[in-house]
Design an enzyme around this catalytic site. Structure first.
Site, PDB file in Angstrom:
ATOM      1  N   SER A 124       0.827  -1.202   0.000  1.00  0.00           N
ATOM      2  CA  SER A 124       0.000   0.000   0.000  1.00  0.00           C
ATOM      3  C   SER A 124       0.858   1.248   0.000  1.00  0.00           C
ATOM      4  O   SER A 124       1.959   1.268   0.573  1.00  0.00           O
ATOM      5  CB  SER A 124      -0.869  -0.022   1.263  1.00  0.00           C
ATOM      6  OG  SER A 124      -1.468   1.222   1.462  1.00  0.00           O
ATOM      7  N   TYR A 148      -1.692  -0.259  10.995  1.00  0.00           N
ATOM      8  CA  TYR A 148      -1.979  -0.923   9.709  1.00  0.00           C
ATOM      9  C   TYR A 148      -0.786  -0.752   8.761  1.00  0.00           C
ATOM     10  O   TYR A 148      -0.303  -1.721   8.151  1.00  0.00           O
ATOM     11  CB  TYR A 148      -3.257  -0.345   9.078  1.00  0.00           C
ATOM     12  CG  TYR A 148      -3.404  -0.696   7.618  1.00  0.00           C
ATOM     13  CD1 TYR A 148      -3.645  -2.011   7.225  1.00  0.00           C
ATOM     14  CD2 TYR A 148      -3.275   0.279   6.616  1.00  0.00           C
ATOM     15  CE1 TYR A 148      -3.752  -2.344   5.870  1.00  0.00           C
ATOM     16  CE2 TYR A 148      -3.385  -0.044   5.281  1.00  0.00           C
ATOM     17  CZ  TYR A 148      -3.621  -1.350   4.905  1.00  0.00           C
ATOM     18  OH  TYR A 148      -3.726  -1.682   3.580  1.00  0.00           O
ATOM     19  N   LYS A 152       1.899  -3.520   6.860  1.00  0.00           N
ATOM     20  CA  LYS A 152       2.229  -3.616   5.419  1.00  0.00           C
ATOM     21  C   LYS A 152       3.738  -3.548   5.221  1.00  0.00           C
ATOM     22  O   LYS A 152       4.312  -4.287   4.423  1.00  0.00           O
ATOM     23  CB  LYS A 152       1.533  -2.484   4.645  1.00  0.00           C
ATOM     24  CG  LYS A 152       0.050  -2.688   4.487  1.00  0.00           C
ATOM     25  CD  LYS A 152      -0.287  -3.709   3.421  1.00  0.00           C
ATOM     26  CE  LYS A 152      -1.433  -4.596   3.814  1.00  0.00           C
ATOM     27  NZ  LYS A 152      -1.824  -5.588   2.829  1.00  0.00           N
TER      28      LYS A 152
HETATM   29  N1  LIG Z   1      -8.780  -0.995  -0.479  1.00  0.00           N
HETATM   30  C1  LIG Z   1      -7.757  -0.171  -0.298  1.00  0.00           C
HETATM   31  O1  LIG Z   1      -7.930   1.038  -0.212  1.00  0.00           O
HETATM   32  C2  LIG Z   1      -6.343  -0.715  -0.225  1.00  0.00           C
HETATM   33  C3  LIG Z   1      -5.270   0.154  -0.453  1.00  0.00           C
HETATM   34  C4  LIG Z   1      -3.976  -0.356  -0.367  1.00  0.00           C
HETATM   35  C5  LIG Z   1      -3.754  -1.690  -0.065  1.00  0.00           C
HETATM   36  N2  LIG Z   1      -4.814  -2.506   0.175  1.00  0.00           N
HETATM   37  C6  LIG Z   1      -4.554  -3.908   0.507  1.00  0.00           C
HETATM   38  O2  LIG Z   1      -5.128  -4.713  -0.478  1.00  0.00           O
HETATM   39  C7  LIG Z   1      -5.593  -5.948   0.074  1.00  0.00           C
HETATM   40  C8  LIG Z   1      -7.021  -6.172  -0.318  1.00  0.00           C
HETATM   41  O3  LIG Z   1      -7.783  -5.056   0.125  1.00  0.00           O
HETATM   42  P1  LIG Z   1      -9.353  -4.976  -0.093  1.00  0.00           P
HETATM   43  O4  LIG Z   1      -9.698  -3.551  -0.189  1.00  0.00           O
HETATM   44  O5  LIG Z   1      -9.755  -5.906  -1.152  1.00  0.00           O
HETATM   45  O6  LIG Z   1      -9.825  -5.499   1.328  1.00  0.00           O
HETATM   46  P2  LIG Z   1     -10.988  -6.546   1.674  1.00  0.00           P
HETATM   47  O7  LIG Z   1     -11.159  -6.500   3.155  1.00  0.00           O
HETATM   48  O8  LIG Z   1     -12.166  -6.288   0.817  1.00  0.00           O
HETATM   49  O9  LIG Z   1     -10.324  -7.933   1.230  1.00  0.00           O
HETATM   50  C9  LIG Z   1      -9.462  -8.656   2.057  1.00  0.00           C
HETATM   51  C10 LIG Z   1      -9.970 -10.083   2.083  1.00  0.00           C
HETATM   52  O10 LIG Z   1      -9.090 -10.852   2.907  1.00  0.00           O
HETATM   53  C11 LIG Z   1      -9.865 -11.647   3.784  1.00  0.00           C
HETATM   54  N3  LIG Z   1      -9.045 -11.882   4.970  1.00  0.00           N
HETATM   55  C12 LIG Z   1      -8.578 -10.984   5.870  1.00  0.00           C
HETATM   56  N4  LIG Z   1      -7.865 -11.600   6.815  1.00  0.00           N
HETATM   57  C13 LIG Z   1      -7.876 -12.932   6.505  1.00  0.00           C
HETATM   58  C14 LIG Z   1      -7.302 -14.080   7.097  1.00  0.00           C
HETATM   59  N5  LIG Z   1      -6.599 -14.023   8.249  1.00  0.00           N
HETATM   60  N6  LIG Z   1      -7.488 -15.269   6.498  1.00  0.00           N
HETATM   61  C15 LIG Z   1      -8.191 -15.376   5.358  1.00  0.00           C
HETATM   62  N7  LIG Z   1      -8.773 -14.324   4.759  1.00  0.00           N
HETATM   63  C16 LIG Z   1      -8.604 -13.108   5.335  1.00  0.00           C
HETATM   64  C17 LIG Z   1     -11.122 -10.833   4.043  1.00  0.00           C
HETATM   65  O11 LIG Z   1     -12.212 -11.641   4.451  1.00  0.00           O
HETATM   66  C18 LIG Z   1     -11.364 -10.204   2.685  1.00  0.00           C
HETATM   67  O12 LIG Z   1     -12.140 -11.051   1.867  1.00  0.00           O
HETATM   68  C19 LIG Z   1      -5.362  -5.836   1.574  1.00  0.00           C
HETATM   69  O13 LIG Z   1      -4.156  -6.512   1.870  1.00  0.00           O
HETATM   70  C20 LIG Z   1      -5.205  -4.349   1.807  1.00  0.00           C
HETATM   71  O14 LIG Z   1      -4.374  -4.079   2.915  1.00  0.00           O
HETATM   72  C21 LIG Z   1      -6.101  -2.058   0.083  1.00  0.00           C
END
Ligand SMILES: NC(=O)c1ccc[n+]([C@@H]2O[C@H](COP(=O)([O-])OP(=O)(O)OC[C@H]3O[C@@H](n4cnc5c(N)ncnc54)[C@H](O)[C@@H]3O)[C@@H](O)[C@H]2O)c1
Length: 358
Positions: A124, A148, A152
């Site tokens: 991120s 958080y 990362k």
């Molecule tokens: N959405 C954003 O703004 C953003 C920005 C930068 C980075 N990210 C990163 O991208 C990734 C995906 O983000 P997103 O927005 O799709 O989030 P999200 O919460 O929609 O998706 C994450 C998924 O991982 C699953 N999950 C979490 N912990 C788990 C575990 N211990 N075991 C199994 N499954 C687990 C959740 O149920 C969910 O389905 C994350 O790692 C997040 O940190 C997101």
């Protein structure tokens, strides 16, 4: 390739699955549903036209993670599974360390045990904190401003150490800026539980009438109109980068850390205006005080991703708003409420071939 997609039921993971499936990869989605809905799997199947293979697993549970690797060998893993709410991470840092960091350690151990040596990781822009200058390049100073962000950065470092220890292990750290929008079908999109932490879902919920007004934190930043500027990127552009990173790792003999953004900053008011145009709805805004920890302006220099992956963002802010609005208006209650499908048939009226493996 045969690819394990951890967190593939989530917002970005589900969109990436559509592109990976379109490129002919065989996928196994693993998710605990801690922040997603099983309904995503039926929707994915409708979009891809293929059975969706899924295994419920929590990465915090070492046995469940090892069980994922018992079938035929994966060629690569894409790792989206993490908790991602900054505010919540300040209240419950240990839960974030446990879920994100321990989960990643278990995944890396299981990959090592099974001889799987290709990993694409969701990092991120939060690892840059408040950058000294914009656009932000990958070699900018890394600064952590919340737990958080720390998870990362630590996850990137853990993966880096594994790469150091085993020169045949290859990883791609993809540093996302601000993902928004939805699949053009309107069948999958971002479905935050409770009050959205991110701007675009908040604006969508104002447009649909679920929330009254948009509160804008700070109207006196040194930006184009005084409101905060971020680099919003269409989730389908982001999704494509994962498939490109898989191809890169298969062909190149080096690791990769790249920004994924458009390189263009958009202010809060510009985004609200674009959404009002796309939806034909008013987005009433109130400018309130700045929020502690916010910064004026963050946007990417995406040149390295273009140079190494041949990737660049193609979809503009109008497409981001149009697709987010389609998803919101077809699914006013997110996955909790029936979508209005073009066929007029309610979801579930056709047999689902979503397969639970194991
Ligand atoms: N959405 C954003 O703004 C953003 C920005 C930068 C980075 N990210 C990163 O991208 C990734 C995906 O983000 P997103 O927005 O799709 O989030 P999200 O919460 O929609 O998706 C994450 C998924 O991982 C699953 N999950 C979490 N912990 C788990 C575990 N211990 N075991 C199994 N499954 C687990 C959740 O149920 C969910 O389905 C994350 O790692 C997040 O940190 C997101």
């Amino acid at each position: 390739m045969r690819i394990l997609v951890c967190g593939g039921a989530g917002y970005i993971g589900s969109h990436a699955c559509t592109v990976l499936a379109e490129r002919g990869h065989d996928l196994l989605i693993a998710d605990s549903f801690v922040n997603s809905s099983p309904r995503v799997l039926e929707r994915l199947q409708r979009i891809t036209g293929c059975p969706v293979f899924f295994q419920k697993a929590d990465l915090r549970d070492r046995d469940e993670v090892e069980a994922l690797f018992r079938g035929p060998r994966f060629d690569a893993v894409v790792h989206f599974a993490a908790l991602k709410a900054v505010g919540e991470s300040c209240e419950r840092p240990l839960d974030y360390f446990d879920n994100n960091i321990s989960g990643t350690i278990h995944l890396l151990q299981a990959m090592q045990g099974a001889g799987v040596k290709r990993l694409v990781f969701s990092s991120s822009a939060t690892v840059y904190g408040d950058p000294d200058s914009v656009p932000v390049r990958e070699d900018a100073t890394l600064r952590i401003t919340n737990p958080y962000g720390r998870t990362k950065l630590v996850m990137e470092q853990l993966i880096g150490d594994v790469c150091e220890s085993d020169p045949s292990f290859r990883a791609a750290n993809l540093r996302y800026f601000n993902p928004v929008g939805a699949h053009p079908s309107g069948l999958i999109g971002e479905d935050p539980g409770g009050t959205p932490n991110n701007l675009m879902p908040y604006i969508s919920q104002v447009a649909i009438g679920r929330r009254q007004r948009l509160q804008v934190f700070g109207g006196d930043w040194p930006t184009v109109d005084g409101t905060g500027v971020r680099d919003y990127i269409h989730v389908m552009d982001l999704a494509r980068a994962h498939a490109d990173a898989i191809d890169y790792l298969a062909a190149a003999d080096r690791n990769l850390t790249v920004n994924l953004g458009t390189g263009r900053g958009i202010s809060v008011l510009e985004l609200a205006h674009a959404f009002a145009v796309a939806s034909g709805r008013d987005i009433p805004c109130d400018i309130v005080g700045r929020r502690a920890g916010d910064v004026a302006e963050v946007y990417a220099d995406p040149a390295l991703a273009h140079a190494l992956l041949g990737w660049r963002a193609e979809l503009d802010v109008a497409a981001m708003c149009r697709d987010a609005w389609r998803w919101q208006s077809m699914n006013p209650g997110g996955y909790g409420e029936a979508a209005v499908f073009a066929t007029g048939k309610p979801p579930g009226s056709e047999r689902t071939a979503a397969v639970a493996v194991g």
